[in-house]
Scaffold this active site. Structure first.
Site, PDB file in Angstrom:
ATOM      1  N   GLN A  79       0.573  -1.015   0.126  1.00  0.00           N
ATOM      2  CA  GLN A  79       0.190   0.102  -0.207  1.00  0.00           C
ATOM      3  C   GLN A  79       0.886   1.418  -0.079  1.00  0.00           C
ATOM      4  O   GLN A  79       1.956   1.274   0.809  1.00  0.00           O
ATOM      5  CB  GLN A  79      -0.195  -0.309   0.963  1.00  0.00           C
ATOM      6  CG  GLN A  79      -1.561   0.983   0.710  1.00  0.00           C
ATOM      7  CD  GLN A  79      -2.549   1.639   2.817  1.00  0.00           C
ATOM      8  OE1 GLN A  79      -2.170   2.189   2.858  1.00  0.00           O
ATOM      9  NE2 GLN A  79      -3.968   1.012   2.519  1.00  0.00           N
ATOM     10  N   TYR A 114      -5.736  11.464   3.593  1.00  0.00           N
ATOM     11  CA  TYR A 114      -4.111  11.140   3.909  1.00  0.00           C
ATOM     12  C   TYR A 114      -4.740  12.040   1.981  1.00  0.00           C
ATOM     13  O   TYR A 114      -5.225  13.054   1.971  1.00  0.00           O
ATOM     14  CB  TYR A 114      -3.373  10.091   3.327  1.00  0.00           C
ATOM     15  CG  TYR A 114      -3.590   9.498   4.747  1.00  0.00           C
ATOM     16  CD1 TYR A 114      -2.679  10.210   5.952  1.00  0.00           C
ATOM     17  CD2 TYR A 114      -3.861   7.895   5.642  1.00  0.00           C
ATOM     18  CE1 TYR A 114      -3.190   9.312   6.884  1.00  0.00           C
ATOM     19  CE2 TYR A 114      -3.550   7.738   6.512  1.00  0.00           C
ATOM     20  CZ  TYR A 114      -3.521   8.492   7.418  1.00  0.00           C
ATOM     21  OH  TYR A 114      -3.433   8.057   8.645  1.00  0.00           O
ATOM     22  N   GLY A 148      -9.302  -5.801   9.221  1.00  0.00           N
ATOM     23  CA  GLY A 148      -7.747  -5.404   9.301  1.00  0.00           C
ATOM     24  C   GLY A 148      -7.385  -5.774  10.929  1.00  0.00           C
ATOM     25  O   GLY A 148      -6.878  -7.061  11.373  1.00  0.00           O
TER      26      GLY A 148
END
Length: 391
Positions: free
Chosen positions: A105, A188, A335
């Site tokens: 990623q 982000y 996750g």
């Protein structure tokens, strides 16, 4: 023994780009923060090996910094130099040896970096963002006074960062990754360009929806030039985290346009992050997220039949299997449960309970902690016990 009925749909193979993964379980990227001064550590290789042995079909790395940035996570890994590439090669070898596949990623934080952080100082550049608008919130615990975010410097020429993403993809290929996932979620840099609250530009990179999504699309094209069909993107339309979020109608128009354009590219998959209270920050006395049904709102806009859809955020195994059976998603992205259970996929397959307790205090290790203890809350979670007759 076949998978238990509640999760059986998760265990069909899936064509993802140029590879076929053995099941629909993706280990989601998280900021696990165990690198050695930005270089992936041997401990990280063991962590990923555990989850590959545990049956995961596709493993996505920690968020990987494409250039030096002053993050809240001092031990986040990078991929801009040869030493880092060599470290990641140990990770991908460990994943492949144990029967799984690996995507990197790729991550640029944009305005949620800090100029006083050691890595940002070493970089010798300001904290860049689309516009000179600071994000609210944030806390840099390793800096004196625990400061929040600063007003960033305007990124005058976004093509510089696009080239950094491209070089990161080249490095990821050298490190043995099967593909790359663009971090377009959670506030982000990619998100900052798309959100009209953080992007007030008047050039071709801002203003209209077409202009605000241009940066994401150009980065994706650069990644495709390196990895071909083996490129993905993660998106979080509900916003909330890192001071993201537009009004509902604008959100729908922006992400529907983006997904329509993405569908013209040969992407392997898209991850959609649905609303999660964990990602919903409060500012000025109210929550920031734009709550709406992510699958209902966007699924029909992913029209490339070769681009698979993974769903992320608070997803349960049986829920993911049901959505796969209904044709609403192709796979589940997990996750925290996968962090807490090295054999997460295997537990789902054989009906074992997810009974390890997440060590919240050690989930994210910060600067100043003892690296000798970094295995705690990372590689020390136990596997379930399996009888030979069960498997």
């Amino acid at each position: 023994m076949p998978a238990v009925a509640a999760t059986q749909a998760l265990f069909a193979p899936l064509k993802v780009g140029d590879i076929t993964v053995p099941n629909r379980i993706q280990i989601a990227p998280m900021t696990r923060n165990r690198s050695d001064k930005t270089v992936p550590s041997d401990l990280m290789a063991e962590y990923y090996a555990q989850r590959a042995r545990g049956g995961a079909g596709l493993i996505v790395s920690d968020g990987v910094l494409i250039t030096r940035q002053g993050t809240e996570f001092e031990a986040a890994p990078g991929i801009w130099n040869a030493e880092q590439v060599a470290g990641w090669k140990k990770v991908t070898d460990a994943i492949h040896t144990n029967g799984s596949f690996a995507y990197a990623q790729l991550w640029h934080l944009g305005r949620v970096s800090h100029p006083d952080a050691p890595q940002q100082k070493l970089a010798g550049v300001p904290v860049y963002a689309p516009s000179a608008i600071s994000a609210r919130g944030g806390k840099f615990r390793f800096l004196p006074g625990q400061p929040g975010y600063v007003t960033p410097t305007v990124l005058e020429d976004p093509t510089i960062i696009i080239e950094q993403f491209k070089q990161a993809a080249i490095n990821a290929k050298e490190a043995g990754f099967d593909g790359v996932e663009l971090h377009g979620a959670n506030g982000y840099l990619i998100s900052q360009f798309m959100d009209s609250n953080s992007n007030k530009r008047t050039d071709k990179w801002g203003g209209s929806i077409e202009n605000r999504t241009r940066f994401a699309l150009e980065v994706l094209k650069a990644l495709v030039s390196v990895f071909g069909n083996n490129v993905a993107i993660k998106l979080s339309p509900a916003g909330g985290y890192n001071d993201m979020g537009m009004p509902l109608e604008e959100t729908l128009e922006t992400f529907r346009y983006l997904l329509t354009e993405i569908s013209k590219l040969p992407l392997a998959y898209i991850v959609l992050v649905r609303y999660s209270p964990y990602l919903d920050a409060e500012y000025d006395g109210k929550k920031r997220a734009t709550i709406h049904d992510i699958l209902e709102s966007y699924r029909s806009y992913i029209t490339n039949p070769n681009t698979k859809l993974y769903l992320n955020a608070d997803l349960q195994g049986d829920e993911a299997a049901k959505l796969i059976e209904e044709g609403k998603i192709d796979g589940g992205s997990f996750g925290k449960p996968a962090l807490t259970h090295p054999d997460f996929a295997k537990r789902l397959k054989y009906g074992k309970p997810l009974d390890n307790v997440l060590n919240e205090a050690l989930m994210l290790i910060g600067a100043g902690d003892d690296p000798a203890k970094w295995d705690e809350g990372f590689t020390d979670y136990p596997e379930a016990e399996y009888d030979a007759s069960e498997i």
